[in-house]
Design a protein around this motif. Structure first.
Motif, PDB file in Angstrom:
ATOM      1  N   GLN A 141      -8.239 -41.254  -8.505  1.00  0.00           N
ATOM      2  CA  GLN A 141      -8.773 -42.182  -7.506  1.00  0.00           C
ATOM      3  C   GLN A 141      -9.667 -41.428  -6.538  1.00  0.00           C
ATOM      4  O   GLN A 141      -9.270 -40.419  -5.977  1.00  0.00           O
ATOM      5  CB  GLN A 141      -7.625 -42.843  -6.724  1.00  0.00           C
ATOM      6  N   LYS A 142     -10.878 -41.940  -6.366  1.00  0.00           N
ATOM      7  CA  LYS A 142     -11.809 -41.296  -5.436  1.00  0.00           C
ATOM      8  C   LYS A 142     -12.039 -42.199  -4.227  1.00  0.00           C
ATOM      9  O   LYS A 142     -12.247 -43.410  -4.376  1.00  0.00           O
ATOM     10  CB  LYS A 142     -13.136 -41.011  -6.136  1.00  0.00           C
ATOM     11  N   PHE A 143     -11.980 -41.619  -3.044  1.00  0.00           N
ATOM     12  CA  PHE A 143     -12.227 -42.375  -1.821  1.00  0.00           C
ATOM     13  C   PHE A 143     -13.447 -41.814  -1.103  1.00  0.00           C
ATOM     14  O   PHE A 143     -13.531 -40.607  -0.852  1.00  0.00           O
ATOM     15  CB  PHE A 143     -11.002 -42.335  -0.895  1.00  0.00           C
ATOM     16  N   ARG A 182     -26.111 -34.968  -2.845  1.00  0.00           N
ATOM     17  CA  ARG A 182     -25.544 -36.019  -2.002  1.00  0.00           C
ATOM     18  C   ARG A 182     -24.910 -37.128  -2.853  1.00  0.00           C
ATOM     19  O   ARG A 182     -25.467 -37.519  -3.876  1.00  0.00           O
ATOM     20  CB  ARG A 182     -26.620 -36.605  -1.075  1.00  0.00           C
ATOM     21  N   GLY A 183     -23.758 -37.579  -2.418  1.00  0.00           N
ATOM     22  CA  GLY A 183     -23.047 -38.611  -3.173  1.00  0.00           C
ATOM     23  C   GLY A 183     -22.278 -38.046  -4.357  1.00  0.00           C
ATOM     24  O   GLY A 183     -21.748 -38.785  -5.182  1.00  0.00           O
ATOM     25  N   GLY A 184     -22.185 -36.705  -4.425  1.00  0.00           N
ATOM     26  CA  GLY A 184     -21.637 -36.046  -5.606  1.00  0.00           C
ATOM     27  C   GLY A 184     -20.139 -36.190  -5.850  1.00  0.00           C
ATOM     28  O   GLY A 184     -19.658 -35.826  -6.925  1.00  0.00           O
ATOM     29  N   SER A 185     -19.409 -36.739  -4.897  1.00  0.00           N
ATOM     30  CA  SER A 185     -17.962 -36.883  -5.104  1.00  0.00           C
ATOM     31  C   SER A 185     -17.633 -37.842  -6.245  1.00  0.00           C
ATOM     32  O   SER A 185     -16.627 -37.678  -6.929  1.00  0.00           O
ATOM     33  CB  SER A 185     -17.276 -37.390  -3.837  1.00  0.00           C
ATOM     34  N   ASP A 186     -18.488 -38.838  -6.442  1.00  0.00           N
ATOM     35  CA  ASP A 186     -18.275 -39.758  -7.573  1.00  0.00           C
ATOM     36  C   ASP A 186     -18.285 -38.963  -8.873  1.00  0.00           C
ATOM     37  O   ASP A 186     -17.479 -39.201  -9.775  1.00  0.00           O
ATOM     38  CB  ASP A 186     -19.397 -40.807  -7.649  1.00  0.00           C
ATOM     39  N   THR A 187     -19.216 -38.031  -8.946  1.00  0.00           N
ATOM     40  CA  THR A 187     -19.343 -37.206 -10.152  1.00  0.00           C
ATOM     41  C   THR A 187     -18.108 -36.330 -10.350  1.00  0.00           C
ATOM     42  O   THR A 187     -17.607 -36.182 -11.467  1.00  0.00           O
ATOM     43  CB  THR A 187     -20.621 -36.347 -10.057  1.00  0.00           C
TER      44      THR A 187
HETATM   45 MG    MG Z   1     -20.852 -42.200  -2.032  1.00  0.00          MG
END
Ligand code: MG
Ligand code: ASP
Length: 412
Positions: A6-8, A150-155
């Motif tokens: 799970q990613k937050f 940027r936004g790399g947590s989804d990855t």
């Molecule tokens: Mg994001």
């Protein structure tokens, strides 16, 4: 028992209260007998704050040091999250990218994941711990900290789900799923229950901001089903999955728009071999990504070229193009930043004809002039004046009845 990643995102862990709420949500799932791996972003606004601090030190910050700085935001949230869990009597452990190991290449600030070692995570899961992994960060083979862009947590989340062969990968964010279009400009926008990887890739690249595009590419490659949903409610979100028959029979899945581009037109260029090469080589050498390109034929041996570039690169691109234009004896170079790209996307386009025509008819009816058109197997994009973006999006959403399942009549 399932293994769930799970990613937050940053807005879900923006303050201690929110971190506690999210931790409780994860603990419930763990208590139900699931192995839980949590991936976190930095608190909302933190990464931007660091970028600002860095530019106060160095106009163009050193990228290696930048990654040391940027990765610290995620270090804060994973530690706080683990504390929140422990405070409630369950066991958790935070792990940074270099502890896991999330091995990346050396491209600081936009590193690519090469390999993820699941052993340490599995070890802690087997001990009954909730494993909290810092998103967005990795480490090179020789130990330098990197970040994934940027936004790399989804990855990070999707890559972990693939590496651990997780049963589920859930991306929690501040919206409750992927919508047929931006709900802020179209009240009839509808949450999509299931969307294919390819459609999501198009929507993401066209400006729908729910999921980081690289994570979708990765999910497609490793066939990871991704559930995008809200961290503030329990409602089902959107599943991003492999294409199936119902998706194919839908006409259009979504309308996207992008206001971050600009057009450049080079007029009356000699129509001889090598002109496109002369024009676009220096542009791409400068790292500027050209999107749509149109070359017209004109009477005689002259031609016009129009193309789009990211608006942030517009001034640089204009400078380069003006230089080349003088060299190749083009008559003029004109540009516009007041444009937008509006696109319809859907795998149904493979099987149904006339979808592009409907789009042109709708825009015509609204009196919106089309400057450029480009198509791919599953999308049609039109460049129009920026001021008509909202009107175009709403009209297209209505025309294709995207507020309903827009199955063609014979298949209903
Ligand atoms: Mg994001
Ligand atoms: N904190 C990073 C960012 O703001 C990574 C992420 O949130 O996914 O871009």
């Amino acid at each position: 028992m399932a293994l769930i990643v799970q990613k937050f995102g940053g807005t879900s862990v923006a303050n201690p209260e929110k971190i506690r709420n999210v931790a409780r949500r994860v603990m419930k799932k763990a208590a139900a007998g699931n192995k839980m791996v949590v991936v976190l972003s930095a608190m909302a606004g933190e990464t931007n704050r660091f970028v600002d601090l860095a530019t106060q030190m160095q106009k163009i910050p050193d990228l290696r040091e930048m990654d040391v700085l940027l990765s610290s935001g995620e270090q804060v949230t994973v530690a706080l999250f683990a504390m929140a869990v422990k405070n409630e009597g369950q066991d958790a452990i935070s792990l940074l990218g270099d502890q896991v190991k999330v091995t990346t290449d050396r491209m600081h600030a936009k590193a690519r994941i090469m390999e993820i070692d699941g052993d340490l995570i599995n070890h802690h899961l087997d001990q009954g711990r909730i494993v909290v992994v810092a998103g967005f960060q990795g480490v090179t083979e020789d130990g330098d900290i990197t970040t994934l862009g940027r936004g790399g947590s989804d990855t990070t989340a999707v890559a972990l789900a693939a590496a651990l062969q997780a049963d589920q990968c859930e991306i929690f964010t501040d919206v409750d799923g992927v919508y047929t279009t931006d709900p802020n400009i179209c009240v009839k926008a509808r949450k999509i229950d299931r969307i294919s990887y390819d459609e999501m890739l198009e929507l993401a690249s066209l400006g729908a901001k729910v999921l980081d595009i690289r994570s979708v590419g990765l999910a497609k490659r490793f066939k990871v089903p991704v559930h995008v949903r809200s961290s503030f409610t329990e409602t089902e979100g959107t599943w991003v999955v492999e294409e199936d028959n119902t998706m194919e029979s839908m006409l259009v899945s979504g309308v996207a728009y992008n206001k971050n581009e600009a057009t450049i037109t080079v007029s009356r260029v000699p129509d001889t071999p090598g002109i496109a090469s002369k024009l676009f080589t220096p542009v791409s050498d400068a790292g500027i990504v050209v999107d749509m390109i149109i070359q017209n034929t004109r009477a005689g041996d002259l031609t016009d070229m129009t193309f789009t570039v990211p608006r942030a690169d517009y001034e640089r691109a204009m400078k380069i193009v003006n230089e080349v234009a003088a060299e190749i004896k083009a008559e003029s170079v004109k540009g516009s930043q007041d444009i937008a790209k509006v696109s319809i996307v859907g795998v149904g386009m493979r099987n149904h004809s006339g979808i592009a025509t409907t789009m042109f008819n709708v825009l015509a009816r609204e009196g919106i002039n089309i400057h450029m058109i480009s198509t791919s197997e599953i999308k049609v994009s039109c460049v129009i004046a920026e001021k008509y973006t909202e009107l175009a999006v709403r009209a297209l959403h209505d025309a294709f009845e995207m507020d309903k399942d827009n199955l063609p009549v014979e298949e209903k």
